[in-house]
Motif scaffolding. Sequence first.
Motif, PDB file in Angstrom:
ATOM      1  N   LEU A 123      11.411   5.763   5.038  1.00  0.00           N
ATOM      2  CA  LEU A 123      10.090   6.194   4.570  1.00  0.00           C
ATOM      3  C   LEU A 123       9.842   7.667   4.878  1.00  0.00           C
ATOM      4  CD1 LEU A 123       7.664   5.113   3.107  1.00  0.00           C
ATOM      5  CD2 LEU A 123       6.689   4.392   5.283  1.00  0.00           C
ATOM      6  N   ALA A 124      10.266   8.111   6.053  1.00  0.00           N
ATOM      7  CA  ALA A 124      10.108   9.527   6.407  1.00  0.00           C
ATOM      8  C   ALA A 124      10.901  10.417   5.456  1.00  0.00           C
ATOM      9  CB  ALA A 124      10.559   9.761   7.848  1.00  0.00           C
ATOM     10  N   THR A 125      12.080   9.954   5.047  1.00  0.00           N
ATOM     11  CA  THR A 125      12.900  10.729   4.109  1.00  0.00           C
ATOM     12  C   THR A 125      12.214  10.833   2.753  1.00  0.00           C
ATOM     13  OG1 THR A 125      14.902   9.955   5.228  1.00  0.00           O
ATOM     14  CG2 THR A 125      15.174  10.914   3.036  1.00  0.00           C
ATOM     15  N   VAL A 143       0.838  -1.211   0.000  1.00  0.00           N
ATOM     16  CA  VAL A 143       0.000   0.000   0.000  1.00  0.00           C
ATOM     17  C   VAL A 143       0.866   1.252   0.000  1.00  0.00           C
ATOM     18  CG1 VAL A 143      -1.614   1.358   1.396  1.00  0.00           C
ATOM     19  CG2 VAL A 143      -1.997  -1.085   1.073  1.00  0.00           C
ATOM     20  N   VAL A 144       1.926   1.245   0.812  1.00  0.00           N
ATOM     21  CA  VAL A 144       2.820   2.404   0.877  1.00  0.00           C
ATOM     22  C   VAL A 144       3.500   2.629  -0.472  1.00  0.00           C
ATOM     23  CG1 VAL A 144       4.936   3.300   1.910  1.00  0.00           C
ATOM     24  CG2 VAL A 144       3.220   2.233   3.359  1.00  0.00           C
ATOM     25  N   ARG A 145       3.968   1.560  -1.104  1.00  0.00           N
ATOM     26  CA  ARG A 145       4.616   1.694  -2.411  1.00  0.00           C
ATOM     27  C   ARG A 145       3.633   2.191  -3.467  1.00  0.00           C
ATOM     28  NH1 ARG A 145       8.232  -2.871  -4.633  1.00  0.00           N
ATOM     29  NH2 ARG A 145       8.927  -1.057  -5.816  1.00  0.00           N
ATOM     30  N   ASP A 146       2.402   1.713  -3.401  1.00  0.00           N
ATOM     31  CA  ASP A 146       1.379   2.201  -4.331  1.00  0.00           C
ATOM     32  C   ASP A 146       1.085   3.669  -4.090  1.00  0.00           C
ATOM     33  OD1 ASP A 146      -0.855   1.566  -6.340  1.00  0.00           O
ATOM     34  OD2 ASP A 146      -1.988   2.387  -4.644  1.00  0.00           O
ATOM     35  N   HIS A 147       1.110   4.070  -2.813  1.00  0.00           N
ATOM     36  CA  HIS A 147       0.874   5.476  -2.465  1.00  0.00           C
ATOM     37  C   HIS A 147       1.984   6.366  -3.014  1.00  0.00           C
ATOM     38  CE1 HIS A 147       0.603   8.865   0.623  1.00  0.00           C
ATOM     39  NE2 HIS A 147      -0.550   8.899  -0.021  1.00  0.00           N
ATOM     40  N   LEU A 148       3.212   5.829  -3.044  1.00  0.00           N
ATOM     41  CA  LEU A 148       4.335   6.601  -3.586  1.00  0.00           C
ATOM     42  C   LEU A 148       4.221   6.740  -5.096  1.00  0.00           C
ATOM     43  CD1 LEU A 148       7.304   5.060  -1.552  1.00  0.00           C
ATOM     44  CD2 LEU A 148       6.217   7.276  -1.196  1.00  0.00           C
ATOM     45  N   GLY A 149       3.738   5.680  -5.754  1.00  0.00           N
ATOM     46  CA  GLY A 149       3.562   5.735  -7.204  1.00  0.00           C
ATOM     47  C   GLY A 149       4.861   5.978  -7.952  1.00  0.00           C
ATOM     48  N   LEU A 205       6.725   8.447  -7.823  1.00  0.00           N
ATOM     49  CA  LEU A 205       7.684   9.250  -7.070  1.00  0.00           C
ATOM     50  C   LEU A 205       8.645   8.396  -6.251  1.00  0.00           C
ATOM     51  CD1 LEU A 205       5.310  12.055  -5.735  1.00  0.00           C
ATOM     52  CD2 LEU A 205       6.739  12.083  -7.782  1.00  0.00           C
ATOM     53  N   GLU A 206       8.476   7.085  -6.340  1.00  0.00           N
ATOM     54  CA  GLU A 206       9.322   6.197  -5.548  1.00  0.00           C
ATOM     55  C   GLU A 206      10.790   6.344  -5.941  1.00  0.00           C
ATOM     56  OE1 GLU A 206       8.886   1.647  -3.963  1.00  0.00           O
ATOM     57  OE2 GLU A 206       8.599   1.992  -6.090  1.00  0.00           O
ATOM     58  N   ASP A 207      11.620   6.591  -4.937  1.00  0.00           N
ATOM     59  CA  ASP A 207      13.064   6.740  -5.148  1.00  0.00           C
ATOM     60  C   ASP A 207      13.734   5.375  -4.989  1.00  0.00           C
ATOM     61  OD1 ASP A 207      15.582   8.689  -5.062  1.00  0.00           O
ATOM     62  OD2 ASP A 207      15.848   7.165  -3.510  1.00  0.00           O
ATOM     63  N   ARG A 208      14.567   5.004  -5.948  1.00  0.00           N
ATOM     64  CA  ARG A 208      15.160   3.668  -5.931  1.00  0.00           C
ATOM     65  C   ARG A 208      16.047   3.440  -4.715  1.00  0.00           C
ATOM     66  NH1 ARG A 208      16.996   2.648 -12.254  1.00  0.00           N
ATOM     67  NH2 ARG A 208      14.885   2.692 -13.150  1.00  0.00           N
ATOM     68  N   VAL A 239      16.183   0.595   0.648  1.00  0.00           N
ATOM     69  CA  VAL A 239      16.419   0.522   2.093  1.00  0.00           C
ATOM     70  C   VAL A 239      15.104   0.283   2.831  1.00  0.00           C
ATOM     71  CG1 VAL A 239      17.307   1.759   4.103  1.00  0.00           C
ATOM     72  CG2 VAL A 239      18.396   2.059   1.884  1.00  0.00           C
ATOM     73  N   PHE A 240      14.070   0.981   2.410  1.00  0.00           N
ATOM     74  CA  PHE A 240      12.746   0.849   3.017  1.00  0.00           C
ATOM     75  C   PHE A 240      12.218  -0.576   2.893  1.00  0.00           C
ATOM     76  CE2 PHE A 240       8.478   0.759   0.944  1.00  0.00           C
ATOM     77  CZ  PHE A 240       7.689   0.744   2.071  1.00  0.00           C
ATOM     78  N   LEU A 241      12.307  -1.148   1.686  1.00  0.00           N
ATOM     79  CA  LEU A 241      11.794  -2.501   1.460  1.00  0.00           C
ATOM     80  C   LEU A 241      12.650  -3.551   2.174  1.00  0.00           C
ATOM     81  CD1 LEU A 241       9.745  -4.281   0.006  1.00  0.00           C
ATOM     82  CD2 LEU A 241      11.251  -4.278  -1.995  1.00  0.00           C
ATOM     83  N   SER A 242      13.970  -3.404   2.110  1.00  0.00           N
ATOM     84  CA  SER A 242      14.872  -4.387   2.734  1.00  0.00           C
ATOM     85  C   SER A 242      14.707  -4.415   4.246  1.00  0.00           C
ATOM     86  CB  SER A 242      16.327  -4.064   2.376  1.00  0.00           C
ATOM     87  OG  SER A 242      16.524  -4.096   0.979  1.00  0.00           O
TER      88      SER A 242
END
Length: 223
Positions: A158-160, A79-85, A87-90, A95-98
Amino acid sequence: MVNRRDVAQSRRLRPPAAAAAAGILFAVLFASSLVLLRSAIPEDPFAQTIWVPQGRTRITVALVLAPVACIAFLWFIGVVRDHLGDLEDRFFSTVFLSSGLLFLAMTFVSMAIAGAILTVTEQSVAGASVFVYFGRALMLQISNVWALRMAAVFMISLATIWLRTGLMPRWMVTITYLLAAVLLLVISRSLWTTLVFPTWVCVVSIVILTPGRRKRTDDDVPV
Protein backbone atom coordinates in the motif's frame (compact mmCIF):
# COMPACT_ATOMS: atom_id res chain seq x y z
CA MET A 1 -32.02 11.47 -25.70
CA VAL A 2 -30.68 10.10 -22.44
CA ASN A 3 -27.02 9.22 -22.51
CA ARG A 4 -26.65 5.64 -21.25
CA ARG A 5 -23.12 6.32 -20.10
CA ASP A 6 -24.30 9.19 -17.90
CA VAL A 7 -27.04 7.01 -16.45
CA ALA A 8 -24.55 4.22 -15.73
CA GLN A 9 -22.21 6.68 -14.02
CA SER A 10 -25.05 8.06 -11.89
CA ARG A 11 -26.03 4.54 -10.83
CA ARG A 12 -22.54 3.51 -9.75
CA LEU A 13 -22.49 2.28 -6.20
CA ARG A 14 -20.77 4.59 -3.77
CA PRO A 15 -19.55 3.47 -0.36
CA PRO A 16 -21.55 4.94 2.53
CA ALA A 17 -19.91 7.84 4.31
CA ALA A 18 -19.66 5.77 7.50
CA ALA A 19 -17.49 3.23 5.69
CA ALA A 20 -14.54 5.61 5.86
CA ALA A 21 -14.47 5.14 9.63
CA ALA A 22 -14.19 1.35 9.30
CA GLY A 23 -10.45 1.46 9.94
CA ILE A 24 -10.97 3.31 13.22
CA LEU A 25 -13.59 0.79 14.27
CA PHE A 26 -11.23 -2.06 13.38
CA ALA A 27 -8.39 -0.48 15.34
CA VAL A 28 -10.48 0.01 18.49
CA LEU A 29 -12.13 -3.44 18.45
CA PHE A 30 -9.03 -5.37 17.38
CA ALA A 31 -6.76 -3.64 19.89
CA SER A 32 -9.32 -4.24 22.65
CA SER A 33 -9.55 -7.90 21.67
CA LEU A 34 -5.76 -8.28 21.74
CA VAL A 35 -5.41 -6.56 25.10
CA LEU A 36 -8.15 -8.69 26.68
CA LEU A 37 -6.76 -11.91 25.24
CA ARG A 38 -3.13 -11.24 26.10
CA SER A 39 -3.98 -10.01 29.61
CA ALA A 40 -5.48 -13.45 30.29
CA ILE A 41 -2.44 -15.35 28.98
CA PRO A 42 0.61 -15.64 31.28
CA GLU A 43 4.09 -14.87 29.97
CA ASP A 44 5.38 -18.26 31.10
CA PRO A 45 4.47 -20.78 28.35
CA PHE A 46 4.43 -23.60 30.94
CA ALA A 47 2.41 -21.80 33.61
CA GLN A 48 -0.33 -23.80 35.29
CA THR A 49 -3.45 -23.98 33.13
CA ILE A 50 -5.48 -22.35 35.89
CA TRP A 51 -5.13 -19.14 33.86
CA VAL A 52 -7.80 -20.42 31.43
CA PRO A 53 -10.76 -20.48 33.88
CA GLN A 54 -9.45 -17.33 35.57
CA GLY A 55 -9.36 -15.42 32.29
CA ARG A 56 -12.44 -17.04 30.74
CA THR A 57 -14.51 -13.84 30.73
CA ARG A 58 -11.78 -11.76 29.10
CA ILE A 59 -11.08 -14.43 26.49
CA THR A 60 -14.78 -14.77 25.71
CA VAL A 61 -15.21 -11.03 25.23
CA ALA A 62 -12.10 -10.98 23.03
CA LEU A 63 -13.59 -13.73 20.87
CA VAL A 64 -16.79 -11.71 20.49
CA LEU A 65 -14.96 -8.52 19.46
CA ALA A 66 -12.49 -10.13 17.03
CA PRO A 67 -14.95 -11.19 14.27
CA VAL A 68 -16.57 -7.74 14.27
CA ALA A 69 -13.11 -6.18 14.01
CA CYS A 70 -12.27 -8.43 11.06
CA ILE A 71 -15.47 -7.45 9.27
CA ALA A 72 -14.56 -3.79 9.81
CA PHE A 73 -11.13 -4.54 8.33
CA LEU A 74 -12.81 -5.85 5.15
CA TRP A 75 -14.65 -2.55 4.93
CA PHE A 76 -11.34 -0.74 5.45
CA ILE A 77 -9.85 -2.60 2.49
CA GLY A 78 -12.85 -1.53 0.42
CA VAL A 79 -12.42 2.10 1.51
CA VAL A 80 -8.74 2.05 0.57
CA ARG A 81 -9.51 0.59 -2.87
CA ASP A 82 -12.21 3.19 -3.41
CA HIS A 83 -9.73 5.88 -2.39
CA LEU A 84 -7.31 4.59 -5.03
CA GLY A 85 -10.01 4.69 -7.70
CA ASP A 86 -8.77 4.41 -11.27
CA LEU A 87 -5.15 4.70 -10.10
CA GLU A 88 -5.19 1.22 -8.63
CA ASP A 89 -2.23 -0.81 -9.90
CA ARG A 90 -3.05 -4.44 -10.64
CA PHE A 91 0.26 -5.88 -9.46
CA PHE A 92 0.56 -4.07 -6.13
CA SER A 93 -3.18 -4.19 -5.53
CA THR A 94 -3.14 -7.97 -5.89
CA VAL A 95 -0.38 -8.22 -3.26
CA PHE A 96 -2.17 -5.67 -1.08
CA LEU A 97 -5.51 -7.50 -1.23
CA SER A 98 -4.03 -11.01 -0.85
CA SER A 99 -1.91 -10.10 2.17
CA GLY A 100 -4.89 -8.40 3.81
CA LEU A 101 -7.07 -11.47 3.36
CA LEU A 102 -4.30 -13.75 4.63
CA PHE A 103 -3.95 -11.53 7.70
CA LEU A 104 -7.66 -11.93 8.35
CA ALA A 105 -7.52 -15.71 7.83
CA MET A 106 -4.67 -16.08 10.31
CA THR A 107 -6.46 -13.88 12.82
CA PHE A 108 -9.54 -16.08 12.60
CA VAL A 109 -7.42 -19.22 13.04
CA SER A 110 -5.64 -17.73 16.05
CA MET A 111 -8.95 -16.78 17.68
CA ALA A 112 -10.42 -20.20 16.86
CA ILE A 113 -7.55 -21.82 18.75
CA ALA A 114 -8.29 -19.60 21.75
CA GLY A 115 -11.91 -20.72 21.58
CA ALA A 116 -10.84 -24.36 21.35
CA ILE A 117 -8.73 -23.94 24.50
CA LEU A 118 -11.80 -22.70 26.36
CA THR A 119 -13.89 -25.61 25.10
CA VAL A 120 -11.33 -28.25 26.10
CA THR A 121 -10.93 -26.89 29.62
CA GLU A 122 -14.71 -26.68 30.06
CA GLN A 123 -15.11 -30.38 29.24
CA SER A 124 -12.31 -31.53 31.56
CA VAL A 125 -10.82 -33.67 28.81
CA ALA A 126 -7.98 -35.98 29.85
CA GLY A 127 -4.63 -34.49 28.88
CA ALA A 128 -6.20 -31.05 28.40
CA SER A 129 -3.16 -29.33 29.89
CA VAL A 130 -0.96 -30.58 27.05
CA PHE A 131 -3.44 -29.23 24.52
CA VAL A 132 -3.54 -25.88 26.34
CA TYR A 133 0.27 -25.59 26.20
CA PHE A 134 0.33 -26.49 22.51
CA GLY A 135 -2.67 -24.29 21.68
CA ARG A 136 -1.19 -21.28 23.44
CA ALA A 137 2.13 -21.64 21.62
CA LEU A 138 0.43 -22.15 18.25
CA MET A 139 -1.90 -19.20 18.79
CA LEU A 140 0.98 -16.83 19.58
CA GLN A 141 3.04 -18.13 16.65
CA ILE A 142 0.22 -17.44 14.22
CA SER A 143 -0.75 -14.04 15.63
CA ASN A 144 2.70 -12.64 16.44
CA VAL A 145 4.81 -14.14 13.66
CA TRP A 146 2.87 -15.12 10.56
CA ALA A 147 -0.10 -12.74 10.74
CA LEU A 148 2.16 -9.76 11.47
CA ARG A 149 4.32 -10.58 8.47
CA MET A 150 1.25 -10.53 6.25
CA ALA A 151 0.34 -7.20 7.84
CA ALA A 152 3.82 -5.94 6.93
CA VAL A 153 3.39 -7.02 3.30
CA PHE A 154 -0.02 -5.31 3.29
CA MET A 155 1.60 -2.08 4.50
CA ILE A 156 4.54 -2.22 2.09
CA SER A 157 2.37 -2.80 -0.99
CA LEU A 158 0.00 0.00 0.00
CA ALA A 159 2.85 2.40 0.78
CA THR A 160 4.33 1.68 -2.66
CA ILE A 161 1.00 2.49 -4.32
CA TRP A 162 0.79 5.73 -2.34
CA LEU A 163 4.35 6.64 -3.29
CA ARG A 164 3.63 6.18 -6.99
CA THR A 165 0.28 7.94 -7.00
CA GLY A 166 0.86 10.65 -4.41
CA LEU A 167 -2.48 9.86 -2.75
CA MET A 168 -0.95 10.06 0.73
CA PRO A 169 1.53 12.55 2.19
CA ARG A 170 5.18 11.52 2.12
CA TRP A 171 5.40 11.36 5.92
CA MET A 172 2.67 8.73 5.92
CA VAL A 173 4.50 6.69 3.28
CA THR A 174 7.77 6.91 5.23
CA ILE A 175 6.18 5.89 8.52
CA THR A 176 4.40 2.99 6.81
CA TYR A 177 7.67 1.64 5.38
CA LEU A 178 9.42 1.93 8.75
CA LEU A 179 6.64 0.22 10.71
CA ALA A 180 6.37 -2.51 8.07
CA ALA A 181 10.11 -3.16 8.37
CA VAL A 182 9.70 -3.58 12.14
CA LEU A 183 6.85 -6.07 11.73
CA LEU A 184 8.71 -7.93 9.00
CA LEU A 185 12.07 -8.27 10.77
CA VAL A 186 11.31 -8.30 14.49
CA ILE A 187 10.13 -11.57 16.02
CA SER A 188 8.53 -10.82 19.36
CA ARG A 189 5.62 -12.07 21.46
CA SER A 190 5.15 -8.61 22.94
CA LEU A 191 1.63 -7.20 22.98
CA TRP A 192 3.00 -3.83 21.87
CA THR A 193 4.26 -5.34 18.62
CA THR A 194 0.81 -6.64 17.73
CA LEU A 195 -0.73 -3.23 18.44
CA VAL A 196 1.42 -1.54 15.78
CA PHE A 197 -0.82 -2.65 12.91
CA PRO A 198 -4.23 -1.55 14.30
CA THR A 199 -2.68 1.78 15.34
CA TRP A 200 -1.40 2.29 11.79
CA VAL A 201 -4.82 1.42 10.32
CA CYS A 202 -6.41 3.99 12.62
CA VAL A 203 -4.00 6.72 11.48
CA VAL A 204 -4.59 5.86 7.81
CA SER A 205 -8.35 6.11 8.30
CA ILE A 206 -8.02 9.49 9.99
CA VAL A 207 -5.89 10.79 7.13
CA ILE A 208 -8.42 9.53 4.56
CA LEU A 209 -11.24 11.20 6.51
CA THR A 210 -9.34 14.50 6.62
CA PRO A 211 -11.06 17.13 4.44
CA GLY A 212 -9.21 17.70 1.19
CA ARG A 213 -8.01 14.09 0.79
CA ARG A 214 -9.72 13.66 -2.56
CA LYS A 215 -9.31 11.00 -5.19
CA ARG A 216 -6.90 11.80 -7.97
CA THR A 217 -7.10 11.05 -11.64
CA ASP A 218 -4.36 9.74 -13.91
CA ASP A 219 -3.52 13.33 -14.90
CA ASP A 220 -2.64 14.11 -11.27
CA VAL A 221 -0.11 11.34 -10.92
CA PRO A 222 3.45 12.69 -10.60
CA VAL A 223 5.73 11.68 -13.45
